[in-house]
Every structure is written in structure tokens, then in C-alpha cells.
Design an enzyme around this catalytic site. Sequence first.
Site, PDB file in Angstrom:
ATOM      1  N   LYS A   1       0.836  -1.218   0.000  1.00  0.00           N
ATOM      2  CA  LYS A   1       0.000   0.000   0.000  1.00  0.00           C
ATOM      3  C   LYS A   1       0.864   1.259   0.000  1.00  0.00           C
ATOM      4  O   LYS A   1       0.646   2.164  -0.792  1.00  0.00           O
ATOM      5  CB  LYS A   1      -0.899  -0.013   1.241  1.00  0.00           C
ATOM      6  CG  LYS A   1      -1.526   1.323   1.577  1.00  0.00           C
ATOM      7  CD  LYS A   1      -2.401   1.265   2.796  1.00  0.00           C
ATOM      8  CE  LYS A   1      -1.732   1.478   4.126  1.00  0.00           C
ATOM      9  NZ  LYS A   1      -1.378   2.857   4.472  1.00  0.00           N
ATOM     10  N   ASN A   2       1.848   1.305   0.891  1.00  0.00           N
ATOM     11  CA  ASN A   2       2.602   2.549   1.054  1.00  0.00           C
ATOM     12  C   ASN A   2       3.634   2.774  -0.051  1.00  0.00           C
ATOM     13  O   ASN A   2       4.238   3.846  -0.127  1.00  0.00           O
ATOM     14  CB  ASN A   2       3.248   2.604   2.440  1.00  0.00           C
ATOM     15  CG  ASN A   2       2.204   2.794   3.527  1.00  0.00           C
ATOM     16  OD1 ASN A   2       1.045   3.081   3.234  1.00  0.00           O
ATOM     17  ND2 ASN A   2       2.600   2.617   4.774  1.00  0.00           N
TER      18      ASN A   2
ATOM     19  N   ARG B   1      -8.589  -0.852   4.748  1.00  0.00           N
ATOM     20  CA  ARG B   1      -7.767   0.194   4.115  1.00  0.00           C
ATOM     21  C   ARG B   1      -6.387  -0.347   3.768  1.00  0.00           C
ATOM     22  O   ARG B   1      -5.733   0.157   2.860  1.00  0.00           O
ATOM     23  CB  ARG B   1      -7.590   1.378   5.072  1.00  0.00           C
ATOM     24  CG  ARG B   1      -8.859   2.153   5.317  1.00  0.00           C
ATOM     25  CD  ARG B   1      -8.566   3.365   6.159  1.00  0.00           C
ATOM     26  NE  ARG B   1      -7.355   4.003   5.681  1.00  0.00           N
ATOM     27  CZ  ARG B   1      -6.508   4.692   6.429  1.00  0.00           C
ATOM     28  NH1 ARG B   1      -6.752   4.850   7.706  1.00  0.00           N
ATOM     29  NH2 ARG B   1      -5.439   5.234   5.924  1.00  0.00           N
TER      30      ARG B   1
ATOM     31  N   CYS C   1      -5.320  12.809  13.509  1.00  0.00           N
ATOM     32  CA  CYS C   1      -5.796  11.455  13.236  1.00  0.00           C
ATOM     33  C   CYS C   1      -5.586  10.590  14.468  1.00  0.00           C
ATOM     34  O   CYS C   1      -4.991  11.032  15.454  1.00  0.00           O
ATOM     35  CB  CYS C   1      -5.146  10.894  11.981  1.00  0.00           C
ATOM     36  SG  CYS C   1      -3.771   9.815  12.181  1.00  0.00           S
TER      37      CYS C   1
ATOM     38  N   ARG D   1       0.045  14.554  13.365  1.00  0.00           N
ATOM     39  CA  ARG D   1       0.488  14.370  11.986  1.00  0.00           C
ATOM     40  C   ARG D   1       0.391  15.624  11.116  1.00  0.00           C
ATOM     41  O   ARG D   1      -0.332  15.651  10.109  1.00  0.00           O
ATOM     42  CB  ARG D   1      -0.264  13.202  11.336  1.00  0.00           C
ATOM     43  CG  ARG D   1      -0.046  11.901  12.075  1.00  0.00           C
ATOM     44  CD  ARG D   1      -0.699  10.738  11.390  1.00  0.00           C
ATOM     45  NE  ARG D   1       0.033  10.264  10.230  1.00  0.00           N
ATOM     46  CZ  ARG D   1      -0.363   9.255   9.474  1.00  0.00           C
ATOM     47  NH1 ARG D   1      -1.477   8.622   9.738  1.00  0.00           N
ATOM     48  NH2 ARG D   1       0.355   8.863   8.448  1.00  0.00           N
TER      49      ARG D   1
ATOM     50  N   ASP E   1       4.769   0.770  12.210  1.00  0.00           N
ATOM     51  CA  ASP E   1       3.616   0.035  11.678  1.00  0.00           C
ATOM     52  C   ASP E   1       3.563  -1.420  12.160  1.00  0.00           C
ATOM     53  O   ASP E   1       2.612  -2.142  11.843  1.00  0.00           O
ATOM     54  CB  ASP E   1       3.610   0.084  10.136  1.00  0.00           C
ATOM     55  CG  ASP E   1       3.296   1.473   9.619  1.00  0.00           C
ATOM     56  OD1 ASP E   1       2.800   2.309  10.397  1.00  0.00           O
ATOM     57  OD2 ASP E   1       3.551   1.739   8.426  1.00  0.00           O
TER      58      ASP E   1
HETATM   59  N1  EPU Z   1       5.727  14.946  10.894  1.00  0.00           N
HETATM   60  C1  EPU Z   1       5.708  16.290  11.173  1.00  0.00           C
HETATM   61  N2  EPU Z   1       5.564  17.167  10.123  1.00  0.00           N
HETATM   62  C2  EPU Z   1       5.424  16.741   8.841  1.00  0.00           C
HETATM   63  C3  EPU Z   1       5.467  15.366   8.566  1.00  0.00           C
HETATM   64  C4  EPU Z   1       5.617  14.476   9.625  1.00  0.00           C
HETATM   65  O1  EPU Z   1       5.817  16.699  12.329  1.00  0.00           O
HETATM   66  O2  EPU Z   1       5.292  17.584   7.947  1.00  0.00           O
HETATM   67  C5  EPU Z   1       5.871  13.970  12.006  1.00  0.00           C
HETATM   68  C6  EPU Z   1       4.636  13.082  12.146  1.00  0.00           C
HETATM   69  O3  EPU Z   1       3.639  13.715  12.916  1.00  0.00           O
HETATM   70  C7  EPU Z   1       5.208  11.846  12.788  1.00  0.00           C
HETATM   71  C8  EPU Z   1       6.604  11.763  12.153  1.00  0.00           C
HETATM   72  O4  EPU Z   1       6.899  13.075  11.676  1.00  0.00           O
HETATM   73  O5  EPU Z   1       5.316  12.037  14.159  1.00  0.00           O
HETATM   74  C9  EPU Z   1       6.739  10.771  11.017  1.00  0.00           C
HETATM   75  O6  EPU Z   1       5.694  10.952  10.087  1.00  0.00           O
HETATM   76  P1  EPU Z   1       5.831  10.620   8.530  1.00  0.00           P
HETATM   77  O7  EPU Z   1       5.616  11.869   7.769  1.00  0.00           O
HETATM   78  O8  EPU Z   1       7.056   9.829   8.267  1.00  0.00           O
HETATM   79  O9  EPU Z   1       4.558   9.679   8.322  1.00  0.00           O
HETATM   80  P2  EPU Z   1       3.702   9.606   6.999  1.00  0.00           P
HETATM   81  O10 EPU Z   1       4.569   9.859   5.837  1.00  0.00           O
HETATM   82  O11 EPU Z   1       2.472  10.436   7.168  1.00  0.00           O
HETATM   83  C10 EPU Z   1       4.072   7.081   6.455  1.00  0.00           C
HETATM   84  C11 EPU Z   1       3.186   5.881   6.290  1.00  0.00           C
HETATM   85  C12 EPU Z   1       2.636   5.472   7.645  1.00  0.00           C
HETATM   86  C13 EPU Z   1       3.821   5.135   8.567  1.00  0.00           C
HETATM   87  C14 EPU Z   1       4.743   6.357   8.656  1.00  0.00           C
HETATM   88  C15 EPU Z   1       6.000   6.088   9.464  1.00  0.00           C
HETATM   89  C16 EPU Z   1       2.333   6.151   4.048  1.00  0.00           C
HETATM   90  C17 EPU Z   1       1.188   6.440   3.164  1.00  0.00           C
HETATM   91  N3  EPU Z   1       2.106   6.214   5.368  1.00  0.00           N
HETATM   92  O12 EPU Z   1       3.238   8.106   7.008  1.00  0.00           O
HETATM   93  O13 EPU Z   1       1.862   4.298   7.454  1.00  0.00           O
HETATM   94  O14 EPU Z   1       3.353   4.814   9.849  1.00  0.00           O
HETATM   95  O15 EPU Z   1       5.158   6.762   7.340  1.00  0.00           O
HETATM   96  O16 EPU Z   1       6.704   5.020   8.938  1.00  0.00           O
HETATM   97  O17 EPU Z   1       3.425   5.838   3.578  1.00  0.00           O
HETATM   98  C18 EPU Z   1       0.164   2.749   7.945  1.00  0.00           C
HETATM   99  O18 EPU Z   1       0.419   2.181   6.866  1.00  0.00           O
HETATM  100  O19 EPU Z   1      -0.598   2.239   8.811  1.00  0.00           O
HETATM  101  C19 EPU Z   1       0.751   4.055   8.224  1.00  0.00           C
HETATM  102  C20 EPU Z   1       0.262   4.874   9.159  1.00  0.00           C
END
Ligand code: EPU
Length: 419
Positions: free
Chosen positions: A22-23, A398, A117, A122, A306
Site C-alpha cells: 500500500k505505502n 484500508r 488522526c 500528523r 507500523d
Molecule cells: N511529521 C511532522 N511534520 C510533517 C510530517 C511528519 O511533524 O510535515 C511527524 C509526524 O507527525 C510523525 C513523524 O513526523 O510524528 C513521522 O511521520 P511521517 O511523515 O514519516 O509519516 P507519513 O509519511 O504520514 C508514512 C506511512 C505510515 C507510517 C509512517 C511512518 C504512508 C502512506 N504512510 O506516514 O503508514 O506509519 O510513514 O513510517 O506511507 C500505515 O500504513 O498504517 C501508516 C500509518
Amino acid sequence: MEKLLIKGGSSLSGSINCSGAKNAALPMIASTILSDERITLKNLPYLQDITTMFELLGSMGAEILLDEKMNFTISSYNLIDTEARYELVKTMRASILVLGPLVAKYGKARIALPGGCAIGTRPVNFHLDALKKLGAKIVLKNGYIEASAKKLIGTNINFEGITVTGTENIMMAATLAEGRTIIKNAAKEPEIIDLANMLTSMGAKIEGAGNETIIIEGVTNLTGTEFDIPADRIEAGTYLAAAAVTKGNITIEGINPTRLMKVIDKLKTAGAMINYTSNSISLNMTKELPNPVNITTAPFPDFPTDMQAQFSVLNAISSGDSIVNETVFENRFMHILELNRMGCNIQVKGNRAYIKGVESLYGAEVMATDLRASASLILAGLCAKGETVVDRIYHIDRGYERIEEKLNYLGADIMRLPS
Ligand code: EPU
């Protein structure tokens, strides 16, 4: 609302195929916006989040065709709209992945600002700050991000914190920027490498994906491509954990074990015997109760957040005490209260869960709060005595393809109850 009824007590055994990730798939679908031609994606998992991403591209005017082999051909080169409406963004935060490609290709985007969320606040400030550095003008108005740029210009970006989708968004945007972009403190997740491979097959010039520094030389246009979605390491890890908590013996086919080394190490510490080839992982759990394993989640190559909820269950039915330290998301313990209702003995203090292993769990009616939380409730149900009913399973749909079918094939007893 549909529910899952799980009759616990069966050991899992046998072999299943891993679905597409998915990711990895979500940013790849978003990246079709950058191309001037059609793109074919193979091995896409059949999941609600994938459907939502297609709905989003469809709402902007993309044409999506499905052939008899379940390959999707996507034409996103002639979009008539560059807006991601709140109705879609609120159901899937990964909608933010269209922001970079839209600004790079169409010079503008209007994306609903994702709210909080179930697993944390996030924010998307890292995405926005980096896009501003590339020259985009960004205004937040009426709950929307309004971004515009005549032409993005390559620059040096140093992410303040590691972000997976942030790195993907900026890597995609930079492919069509003028000149060179250097991304520092980039996420190193395998899905970043997958996306870079796909973009490269479309003519992008990217070096260093999978490392802390990624260098992108902008090109004037990107072509079509055909690309296979790699296997889902978190799906594979979840089924391995399910086998470990049910004293099972299973093989997951189609997964490259190098994507899951930290999880494999922890499963070994828990007492599981693991064998792998370049394309499969087998687990055999002969111990009556797993050994407790301390976990600290962190960005790749460390232990994935995850997989935290699934390992909380493994520790909950272990022979001792353990600590699970969640460092990526500030509120990813919603499953713990539900697990305690099934007989787990877990106390949460701040970002740590203190777990005292118990010998067995009992079935209960429980409620899923997010995707990986629902997976943990299913794992608990599989090893619990009696029946467990998991409510709000739209969360699981999902991100896990045909989960009850796959687990039943391995010997579980799970039924989907209609709403
Ligand atoms: N963060 C910020 N500011 C930002 C972006 C992130 O403060 O602009 C913080 C977040 O709040 C969090 C940390 O940085 O505390 C890491 O967040 P990240 O941006 O890496 O998460 P993401 O890109 O939104 C992806 C996966 C998630 C997975 C995380 C961490 C996808 C679509 N989603 O999320 O997957 O948990 O990386 O590995 O790739 C899941 O599949 O269940 C899922 C939640």
C-alpha cells in the site's frame, strides 16, 4: 458496519503470497500526475486506500483503465482540476501525496489540509516548508493548502524531521524542477527506493534514494512506464507475528527479507525459528509462550512503527515483562485499552507501554481505531480463548488485502459479519 468474528485457538500453518505494498503504491499512483504519457501499474493491492487514491485522481480528470489481468493503466496527463477535496482527504491523509506532483506539473494545487488522526497530530509542515524552498507560494485558507509556482527551482532541502510521505512528495516535485535539488535528512524506507525506481523508469534523474541524502536533477518531462508494485513488508510482518502468537509454522512468499530485518531479529529474540530466501520468509514457533522483547520504533532501518501494535500482542502473551517505546507517533497506543479488555496486562505511560506477559487471553467485543490497531486486535483474537468480535473493520480494509481469506487459508477461523 461490518465486523469480524474470530474463533481463537488455531495454530496458523501453510504458505501465502504477500500482496503489493500500500505505502509503495500510493505515491506511485500520485506520481502518474508528473508524466506526459500513460502508466501501467501491476500487482496493485485491492484496498480501500488505493480506491480512494484512484477516486482522487478520477475527480481531477484522470482516466483509469483496468485490464483482465488486474493491471491498472492511468492517464493523469490531462487533468482538468487540481483540487483534492476534503471529503477524500479526510478519509486518507496520504492524499497529500498529490501536492508535489500537481505543483510541479500544473503550477498549482488546492489540497484540503489533513486534520489530526487517531495515531497523532500528523502535521504536514515539513512538506510545505520544503515546497516553499523549491519556490512555491503557499497559502492556508478555509482549511485548504493553496500552492502555486510558475516553475519550481531546484535547491537544498534539509528536512527538520524524518518524514516518509514528505520525502516522497518533494522527490516527486523535484523531478520536474529546474536544476538540482539535494534532499538531506531524507527518509530511507524501502518505499522511497521503490518510488525512485519508478520515477527513474519514467526518465527522472535521482541518486541516493534509500540514503540520508537524495540528489535529483530536474528534467523537462517524464514518460510513461510499466511498473510492478513490490510486496508489502508490513503485511508480511503482520502475518509472521500472527504465526508467532499462535505457535504457527508459515511461509510468506514474494517478500524480500532485507526489508524486514529488524522485525525478523525481534521475532527470533521472541523464540521463533526463521528461515528466508531472497523471496520468502518462513517462521516456526515451537515455544509455548514467546520470550518478551523490548521494542523501540524509529524510521527505517529501525523497527517500524507500523509493526508496534502487532508486537504489543506478542509481548502481551509472553513469558515476562517488556517495554514498547513508540518514538514516531505520539498517540499510537489506542489498541492497548482494547487489548486489556481481552486480558492483556499493559500500562501506558507517555510514549511507553509497560507490558506484563500473561499465559492466555480471552475473547471480547473490541473496536478498531486505526489500521495497525485493528491488525493487533485480530492477532489477539487468533490466540485468545473463545470468540472475539472486532468492530469498525473498515480500518483493516484500508490496508490488508482479503485478510480473513488469507488467515483462514492458514487455518484461522474468521467470519465477516455483514452490517
Ligand atoms: N511529521 C511532522 N511534520 C510533517 C510530517 C511528519 O511533524 O510535515 C511527524 C509526524 O507527525 C510523525 C513523524 O513526523 O510524528 C513521522 O511521520 P511521517 O511523515 O514519516 O509519516 P507519513 O509519511 O504520514 C508514512 C506511512 C505510515 C507510517 C509512517 C511512518 C504512508 C502512506 N504512510 O506516514 O503508514 O506509519 O510513514 O513510517 O506511507 C500505515 O500504513 O498504517 C501508516 C500509518
